[in-house]
Design an enzyme around this catalytic site. Structure first.
Site, mmCIF file in Angstrom:
data_model
loop_
_atom_site.group_PDB
_atom_site.id
_atom_site.type_symbol
_atom_site.label_atom_id
_atom_site.label_comp_id
_atom_site.label_asym_id
_atom_site.label_seq_id
_atom_site.Cartn_x
_atom_site.Cartn_y
_atom_site.Cartn_z
ATOM 1 N N TYR A 35 0.875 -1.186 0.135
ATOM 2 C CA TYR A 35 -0.083 -0.070 0.126
ATOM 3 C C TYR A 35 0.937 1.342 0.118
ATOM 4 O O TYR A 35 2.008 1.297 0.214
ATOM 5 C CB TYR A 35 -0.994 -0.077 1.206
ATOM 6 C CG TYR A 35 -0.257 0.292 2.508
ATOM 7 C CD1 TYR A 35 0.696 -0.686 3.004
ATOM 8 C CD2 TYR A 35 -0.414 1.550 3.084
ATOM 9 C CE1 TYR A 35 1.163 -0.338 4.103
ATOM 10 C CE2 TYR A 35 0.180 1.795 4.369
ATOM 11 C CZ TYR A 35 0.875 1.085 5.003
ATOM 12 O OH TYR A 35 1.400 1.037 6.313
ATOM 13 N N LYS B 112 6.564 -2.142 1.950
ATOM 14 C CA LYS B 112 5.426 -1.536 2.830
ATOM 15 C C LYS B 112 4.105 -2.155 2.294
ATOM 16 O O LYS B 112 3.359 -2.138 1.530
ATOM 17 C CB LYS B 112 5.268 0.071 2.165
ATOM 18 C CG LYS B 112 4.241 0.598 2.714
ATOM 19 C CD LYS B 112 4.202 2.210 2.478
ATOM 20 C CE LYS B 112 3.219 3.145 3.240
ATOM 21 N NZ LYS B 112 3.225 3.191 4.439
ATOM 22 N N GLU C 183 11.573 2.311 14.521
ATOM 23 C CA GLU C 183 10.740 3.123 14.090
ATOM 24 C C GLU C 183 9.191 3.342 14.848
ATOM 25 O O GLU C 183 9.217 2.258 15.646
ATOM 26 C CB GLU C 183 10.403 3.070 12.528
ATOM 27 C CG GLU C 183 9.688 1.698 12.236
ATOM 28 C CD GLU C 183 9.585 1.604 10.597
ATOM 29 O OE1 GLU C 183 9.363 2.441 10.039
ATOM 30 O OE2 GLU C 183 9.801 0.302 10.348
ATOM 31 N N LEU D 94 10.992 0.918 7.738
ATOM 32 C CA LEU D 94 10.600 1.520 6.120
ATOM 33 C C LEU D 94 11.183 2.934 5.828
ATOM 34 O O LEU D 94 11.443 3.746 6.844
ATOM 35 C CB LEU D 94 8.792 1.816 6.324
ATOM 36 C CG LEU D 94 8.339 2.344 4.975
ATOM 37 C CD1 LEU D 94 8.302 1.150 3.990
ATOM 38 C CD2 LEU D 94 7.021 2.966 5.389
HETATM 39 N N1 PMP Z 1 7.373 3.607 9.373
HETATM 40 C C1 PMP Z 1 6.257 2.808 9.144
HETATM 41 C C2 PMP Z 1 6.143 1.476 9.772
HETATM 42 C C3 PMP Z 1 5.026 3.386 8.406
HETATM 43 O O1 PMP Z 1 3.800 2.552 8.317
HETATM 44 C C4 PMP Z 1 5.002 4.500 8.007
HETATM 45 C C5 PMP Z 1 3.983 5.160 7.106
HETATM 46 N N2 PMP Z 1 3.100 4.469 6.221
HETATM 47 C C6 PMP Z 1 6.051 5.232 7.986
HETATM 48 C C7 PMP Z 1 7.481 4.927 8.647
HETATM 49 C C8 PMP Z 1 6.450 6.809 7.478
HETATM 50 O O2 PMP Z 1 6.408 6.672 6.141
HETATM 51 P P1 PMP Z 1 6.151 7.847 4.848
HETATM 52 O O3 PMP Z 1 6.606 9.165 5.502
HETATM 53 O O4 PMP Z 1 6.594 7.164 3.668
HETATM 54 O O5 PMP Z 1 4.438 8.194 5.214
#
Ligand code: PMP
Length: 287
Positions: free
Chosen positions: A33, A149, A182, A207
């Site tokens: 996603y 993701k 994270e 991620l």
């Molecule tokens: N880490 C995780 C586990 C996430 O689910 C997300 C957001 N989907 C992020 C970091 C932040 O990613 P982004 O800045 O691309 O939204």
């Protein structure tokens, strides 16, 4: 106002939109996603999210369901039909529908594609950002490919729920060495006790947030130094500032971790500056 979802080629009333019981996203979390934040009807960090989508699909060997041009049209149309000015647009691609069986289905199985969009109250998120939010820590119990993701978010869901039950906004996940990996849906940052801006590197299993990358570009252009290195829970509790980043949360100040006050318990100056810089640039470059 009636909401609309895009499901495999058609726009359907949101309340009736559905996928097959044997969709592999439902059966196996066999899908990926992306989430874009929407400013004034336009998507922020567009290319970054689109590129990461292709990487995630590629890593899982799910076919690219449609061209970037077609997908962009669907995303924009879903935002338009839902009359979203400020909010998010969500895209999910799964390995499609096939008889429930673990191995990949026959290669002619088309991936499933769904898109939804909804408004998010800017007043509420601005109020949270002005005050700062609480974070709690949780053990990171996820699988070894958090760089993809995927929709397999059970551990993230449990961590976020634990945070909410303890009155916090976000959970920061912690590995066996006591290092923060994270947030449950965000990337974690601190300004450590020496004043160094830190976020962990993405070689490890986290991620690579698109918001994180956008902030890194801003940091470089502002000549702020970044120490891209893991930090421990103790480092975070002793930090001058802490915050987390994601599409939707942007740059969210953290004022306590496990009940320990960070800095003076208010959003710090570097955090506040990065939030303003990020929002200005994201709004300007949205498509
Ligand atoms: N880490 C995780 C586990 C996430 O689910 C997300 C957001 N989907 C992020 C970091 C932040 O990613 P982004 O800045 O691309 O939204």
């Amino acid at each position: 106002m009636s909401r609309v979802a895009y499901v495999n080629g058609t726009y359907q009333p949101h309340g009736e939109a559905s996928i097959h019981v044997e969709d592999r996203g439902f059966q196996f979390a066999d899908g990926v996603y992306e989430v874009w934040s929407v400013f004034n009807g336009r998507m922020a960090d567009f290319d970054g999210h689109m590129t990461r989508l292709h990487r995630s699909l590629n890593e899982l060997r799910i076919d690219i369901p449609m061209s970037v041009e077609s997908l962009t049209r669907v995303l924009k149309e879903t935002i338009r039909r839902n009359r979203v000015k400020n909010g998010i647009v969500y895209l999910q691609v799964t390995r499609g529908t096939a008889r429930r069986d673990h191995p990949f289905p026959s290669p002619d199985t088309p991936p499933s594609v769904i898109v939804t969009s909804r408004s998010v109250s800017t007043t509420r998120s601005e109020a949270q950002a002005a005050k700062g939010v609480a974070v709690v820590t949780q053990p990171d119990i996820r699988w070894g490919r958090c760089d993809i993701k995927t929709v397999g978010l059970l551990a993230n869901v449990l961590a976020k729920q634990a945070a909410r039950e303890r009155g916090a906004y976000e959970a920061w996940m912690v590995d066996e060495m006591g290092l923060v990996t994270e947030g449950s849906s965000t990337n974690a940052w601190i300004v450590d006790k020496h004043g160094r801006l830190r976020t962990r590197d993405t070689q490890a299993n986290i991620l690579k947030g698109i918001t994180r990358t956008a902030i890194m570009d801003l940091i470089a252009s502002e000549n702020i130094e970044l120490d891209e290195r893991p930090f421990s829970v103790d480092d975070a509790k002793e930090a001058r500032e802490a915050f987390f980043t994601a599409a939707g949360a942007f740059v969210m100040p953290t004022i306590s971790i496990d009940g320990v006050k960070i800095g003076d318990g208010k959003p710090g100056p570097i955090t506040t500056k990065l939030r303003t810089l990020y929002l200005d640039r994201a709004k300007r470059d949205a498509v």
